[in-house]
Design an enzyme around this catalytic site. Sequence first.
Site, PDB file in Angstrom:
ATOM      1  N   TYR A  42     106.681-119.804  78.323  1.00  0.00           N
ATOM      2  CA  TYR A  42     106.866-118.553  78.012  1.00  0.00           C
ATOM      3  C   TYR A  42     106.338-117.700  79.027  1.00  0.00           C
ATOM      4  O   TYR A  42     105.286-117.670  79.176  1.00  0.00           O
ATOM      5  CB  TYR A  42     105.722-118.472  76.645  1.00  0.00           C
ATOM      6  CG  TYR A  42     106.229-116.677  76.279  1.00  0.00           C
ATOM      7  CD1 TYR A  42     105.387-116.033  76.888  1.00  0.00           C
ATOM      8  CD2 TYR A  42     107.715-116.095  75.989  1.00  0.00           C
ATOM      9  CE1 TYR A  42     105.540-114.443  76.033  1.00  0.00           C
ATOM     10  CE2 TYR A  42     107.877-115.089  75.342  1.00  0.00           C
ATOM     11  CZ  TYR A  42     107.020-113.821  75.464  1.00  0.00           C
ATOM     12  OH  TYR A  42     107.117-113.110  75.324  1.00  0.00           O
ATOM     13  N   HIS A 207      89.321 -86.394  50.602  1.00  0.00           N
ATOM     14  CA  HIS A 207      89.828 -87.316  50.190  1.00  0.00           C
ATOM     15  C   HIS A 207      89.094 -87.786  48.777  1.00  0.00           C
ATOM     16  O   HIS A 207      87.852 -88.457  49.142  1.00  0.00           O
ATOM     17  CB  HIS A 207      89.170 -88.526  51.676  1.00  0.00           C
ATOM     18  CG  HIS A 207      90.964 -88.323  52.540  1.00  0.00           C
ATOM     19  ND1 HIS A 207      91.027 -88.267  53.392  1.00  0.00           N
ATOM     20  CD2 HIS A 207      92.075 -89.309  52.079  1.00  0.00           C
ATOM     21  CE1 HIS A 207      92.253 -88.555  53.434  1.00  0.00           C
ATOM     22  NE2 HIS A 207      92.527 -89.081  52.798  1.00  0.00           N
ATOM     23  N   HIS A 211      91.984 -84.996  44.842  1.00  0.00           N
ATOM     24  CA  HIS A 211      92.974 -85.500  45.739  1.00  0.00           C
ATOM     25  C   HIS A 211      93.573 -87.089  45.261  1.00  0.00           C
ATOM     26  O   HIS A 211      94.842 -86.692  45.310  1.00  0.00           O
ATOM     27  CB  HIS A 211      92.696 -85.999  47.438  1.00  0.00           C
ATOM     28  CG  HIS A 211      93.899 -87.110  47.725  1.00  0.00           C
ATOM     29  ND1 HIS A 211      95.498 -86.599  47.789  1.00  0.00           N
ATOM     30  CD2 HIS A 211      93.874 -88.187  48.712  1.00  0.00           C
ATOM     31  CE1 HIS A 211      95.578 -87.678  48.387  1.00  0.00           C
ATOM     32  NE2 HIS A 211      95.007 -88.595  48.771  1.00  0.00           N
ATOM     33  N   ASP A 248      92.315 -94.304  46.719  1.00  0.00           N
ATOM     34  CA  ASP A 248      91.355 -94.218  48.233  1.00  0.00           C
ATOM     35  C   ASP A 248      89.989 -93.935  47.375  1.00  0.00           C
ATOM     36  O   ASP A 248      88.747 -92.970  48.079  1.00  0.00           O
ATOM     37  CB  ASP A 248      91.784 -91.932  48.121  1.00  0.00           C
ATOM     38  CG  ASP A 248      91.874 -92.112  49.280  1.00  0.00           C
ATOM     39  OD1 ASP A 248      92.883 -92.990  50.546  1.00  0.00           O
ATOM     40  OD2 ASP A 248      93.361 -91.246  49.936  1.00  0.00           O
ATOM     41  N   ASP A 359     101.281 -90.271  48.289  1.00  0.00           N
ATOM     42  CA  ASP A 359      99.987 -89.580  48.661  1.00  0.00           C
ATOM     43  C   ASP A 359     100.106 -88.026  49.154  1.00  0.00           C
ATOM     44  O   ASP A 359      99.391 -87.400  49.856  1.00  0.00           O
ATOM     45  CB  ASP A 359      99.846 -90.921  49.397  1.00  0.00           C
ATOM     46  CG  ASP A 359      98.432 -90.925  50.219  1.00  0.00           C
ATOM     47  OD1 ASP A 359      97.534 -90.763  49.804  1.00  0.00           O
ATOM     48  OD2 ASP A 359      98.663 -91.513  50.908  1.00  0.00           O
TER      49      ASP A 359
END
Length: 471
Positions: A42, A207, A211, A248, A359
């Site tokens: 390669y 978060h 949420h 989360d 989300d």
Amino acid sequence: LNKNGGNDKDIRLPLSQGIAGYVATTGEVLNIKDAYSHELFYKDVDLATGFRTRNILCFPIKNEENMIIGVAELCNKVRAECFTIEDENLALQFSAYCAISIHQSMLYKGVVDAQNRNQLANELMLYHMQVSEKEALRLAENHRYDGAQEMSRCSFLPRSISLKDSPTACLTFFEDMGLIRKWRIPVDALSKFILMVNRGYRNPIYHNWTHAFSVAHFCFALFKTCQEFGFLQELEIFSLIIATLCHDLDHRGTNNAYQVSSHSVLAALYSSEGSVMEHHHFAQTLCILNSPGCNILENLNAQQYTDVLDLIRDNILATDLSHHLRIVKHLQSMAESGFDPENADHHHLLLCLLMTSCDLCACTKEWESAQAVAELIYKEFFSQGDLERAVGVQPMEMMDRERACIPELQLNFLDFIAVPVYRILSQILPETSDVYERVMDGRDQWRKKTEEIKRERGLNLLNTYRDEADQ
């Protein structure tokens, strides 16, 4: 290594390709006298590194069970045109020591991982409060939220529900989706699980539990809007609502890149797997499920138990936007050909799409709500940028409160991420066309704000020119 001896980046090749791939799959030794004339060589590696390969001796590394665990390459024998038979024999002897070293390093990594897990577990126990039986019982006895009918609409604003009432609303999700009855979930276990998940969220600006609740609500609303997900398997639906609620867990208000660059404990534990925070969120989900009185999966059989955990893991990992970007072409292809309920890949892709849709659901709401949530997101971004700046790192534009223009950034986010997500969702599930329309309405509002800012910039620049001309 590059020509200056530094390590620029990893060079990765498929296992089935190249000289190393051939040795890895066959276990044979390759002694190549002229690299550039060999069909498996390669050349791009030399081009990328500045190195010039003349000859190669490539040999497998096998463990005591004669399984190939690695491949080694020797290049450019000194003071000779090529490697000899004696070199081959010596290399195979050397490979035995390589195998021992690899084994020892893997044992060491296991010890380090165990130490990191222990540190995280201790941190979690110190940070989070336990849920009392009294709290769980109180929730179990009052497990119906009065506004259940209103919550079934995708346009409903879950942030309008108080923090106090949100666990009750979560119980309503599970009940109205028929999951409590179908999977024989003890209501007291489900109550304790929800409260533990609630406590499992820290309180960063965005978060946080609010949420997570909003994302789980959107999953519930999609279920009610889209024929109760009749196109999915029942276990997939069960995994979806659990994953949205837990996706989360223990978020620290910083992203994966920050975890890696700051050499955090989480990065030490998960960076080799990618999606650092998502792996941690799943690990915390397992931690809660394994806590006394919280196992809502206890009445599943062994196969169902294994399958649902795999699904929850995959669903949570799907919330990493880098994962979404890798599969978006496949999602579009599925949307164009139509969802095939008999196709396992289509099921996986659709679950990923549903997770991403849930989300990002803040941008599917009415303008005032979408704008307010976007401001929370960027405040959290700016907090990370402040941390980076404090240690001498220049934050990305969207993390930099001094450079960021929220309307422009949000318009770009919608154009490249959110709009395609909800367009594909509406193509596969036409019942969500109104969701897509609200996203486009929000985009139009961000576009107007962006144009206003550009006009103001133009006027300010013009005034500056005029002031300079007057002087």
